[in-house]
Write a protein that holds these residues in place. Structure first.
Motif, mmCIF file in Angstrom:
data_model
loop_
_atom_site.group_PDB
_atom_site.id
_atom_site.type_symbol
_atom_site.label_atom_id
_atom_site.label_comp_id
_atom_site.label_asym_id
_atom_site.label_seq_id
_atom_site.Cartn_x
_atom_site.Cartn_y
_atom_site.Cartn_z
ATOM 1 N N ILE A 96 42.246 49.918 37.790
ATOM 2 C CA ILE A 96 40.853 50.326 37.977
ATOM 3 C C ILE A 96 40.112 49.283 38.812
ATOM 4 N N THR A 142 41.137 50.790 44.842
ATOM 5 C CA THR A 142 40.982 51.968 43.987
ATOM 6 C C THR A 142 39.545 52.070 43.505
ATOM 7 N N GLY A 175 40.666 54.424 38.935
ATOM 8 C CA GLY A 175 42.014 54.034 39.337
ATOM 9 C C GLY A 175 42.624 54.917 40.406
#
Length: 319
Positions: free
Chosen positions: A87, A99, A103
Motif C-alpha cells: 500500500i 501503488t 495497493g
C-alpha cells in the motif's frame, strides 16, 4: 523556381498581349503577380518542416494509443488487484510508478485508464465530424432554407452551456463509457458543423466548383469530389483541437463522479482519488502521474493541431 530568361519571356508575352488587346495590361500584371505569390507560397511550404516538436508530439500520442490498445497483452498486473502488502509503495522495480492507497499498481491503472480518455475523445470527434461535417458540407454548398434552418439550430445548441447539459443528461441517464461517448458526440456536432460549413462556404463559389457545375456535374459529385478534399485539412485540424477539449471534459466529469464508475480506471478517476481522503499528503504519486500523462497528451494533441493549422494556412478568423 523559374530563371531570369523564363521570367523575361513571360513579361515579353504579357506586353505583346497587352499591346494587341487594350485593357489587358492590368489583367496580365495580376496573373503574373498571382503566379509569383503561388511560387513563393510553395517555396515557404517546402522550406518549413513540421519540426521536432511536432514529431515528438506524434510519437507521444502514438505511444499512448498503442499501450492503451495492447494493454491486455502487455506484462502488466491487473489494474484492479489490491495488494495490501504494498500500500502506497514508492516507485520501484516491482511497481514502476508506485501503488495507491489500496495497493493497486499505478502504471497499470494509468495504461488501462488511457483507454477511456482516448475512446471518448477520438470517437466523439469522429462521430461529430461524420454527422456535423456532412451536414456542414451540404449546408454550405446548397444554402437556402436548409442552410438557414441548420444554421439557426446550431446557434440554439451552441447558446446552451454544453457542460451543464452533459452533466444533467449523465446524472439522469447513467454513467457508462458508451453513454458518455454518445452524449459528448452530440455536444460537439454543432461546433464541428459550423467549422465545416464555414469552410464549405469559402469554396462553394470557387472557379473549379463553378466549372464543374457548368459541365453538368451532379451536386453529390461536386460536394464530395471537389469541395470535400479542400475542407478535410480544416476538419482534421479543428477536430484534433476538439479532441483535447473533449478529453478535458471527460476528466472534469470523472472528477465530479460522473464518468465511468470505480473501480474501472480512468485518468479522471485517478486524479479524483488522489485528491481525496488525504492521499495528496501521504502519496502524491496517485495524482501526479495521471495529471502529468493528461497534460502531455493534451499538449501533444494541441501542438499537432496547431502545427497542421500553420501548415495548411488555416486562419481561425476566416471561420
Amino acid at each position: 523556381m523559374p530563371d531570369d530568361r523564363e521570367l523575361s519571356d513571360t513579361r515579353s508575352s504579357g506586353r505583346l498581349l497587352s499591346d494587341q488587346v487594350p485593357g489587358l495590361a492590368a489583367v496580365d500584371e495580376l496573373v503574373v503577380s498571382r503566379q509569383s505569390e503561388t511560387l513563393d507560397s510553395e517555396d515557404i511550404m517546402v522550406s518549413k518542416p513540421l519540426g521536432i516538436l511536432f514529431w515528438l508530439a506524434v510519437g507521444w500520442v502514438t505511444l499512448v494509443a498503442l499501450m492503451a490498445v495492447l494493454a491486455n497483452v502487455l506484462p502488466l498486473p491487473n489494474p484492479d488487484f489490491q495488494n495490501y502488502s504494498a500500500i502506497n509503495a514508492s516507485p520501484g522495480i516491482h511497481h514502476l510508478l508506485g501503488t495507491d492507497d489500496l495497493g493497486r499498481d499505478l502504471f497499470s491503472r494509468l495504461v488501462f485508464g488511457a483507454r477511456v480518455s482516448l475512446i471518448v475523445g477520438f470517437v466523439s470527434v469522429v462521430v461529430g465530424l461524420l454527422v456535423g461535417g456532412t451536414l456542414g458540407l451540404i449546408s454550405g454548398y446548397k444554402g437556402g432554407r436548409l442552410d438557414a434552418a441548420l444554421n439557426a439550430g446550431s446557434f440554439v445548441l451552441l447558446a446552451f452551456p454544453a457542460i451543464v447539459a452533459v452533466i444533467a443528461i449523465l446524472a439522469f441517464w447513467g454513467q457508462t463509457l458508451f453513454k458518455i461517448t454518445v452524449v459528448l458526440s452530440v455536444a460537439v456536432i454543432p461546433l464541428l458543423y459550423r467549422v465545416v460549413r464555414a469552410s464549405s462556404l469559402s469554396f462553394a463559389n470557387r472557379e473549379f466548383v463553378i466549372a464543374a457545375r457548368t459541365l453538368g456535374a451532379k451536386s453529390s459529385r461536386i460536394v464530395f469530389r471537389e469541395i470535400l478534399p479542400n475542407v478535410v485539412p480544416v476538419a482534421i485540424t479543428f477536430g484534433l483541437i476538439t479532441v483535447a477539449g473533449v478529453i478535458v471534459i471527460e476528466g472534469s466529469l470523472a472528477f465530479l463522479g460522473l464518468s465511468v464508475p470505480p473501480p474501472a480506471p480512468s485518468w479522471g478517476n485517478m486524479i479524483s482519488e488522489g485528491s481525496s481522503n488525504g492521499n495528496l499528503n501521504t502519496n502524491p504519486y496517485i495524482m501526479l502521474w495521471p495529471v502529468l500523462a493528461m497534460f502531455l497528451l493534451l499538449l501533444s494533441i494541441n501542438l499537432i493541431g496547431d502545427r497542421l493549422r500553420q501548415r495548411f494556412d488555416i486562419r481561425e478568423g476566416l471561420l
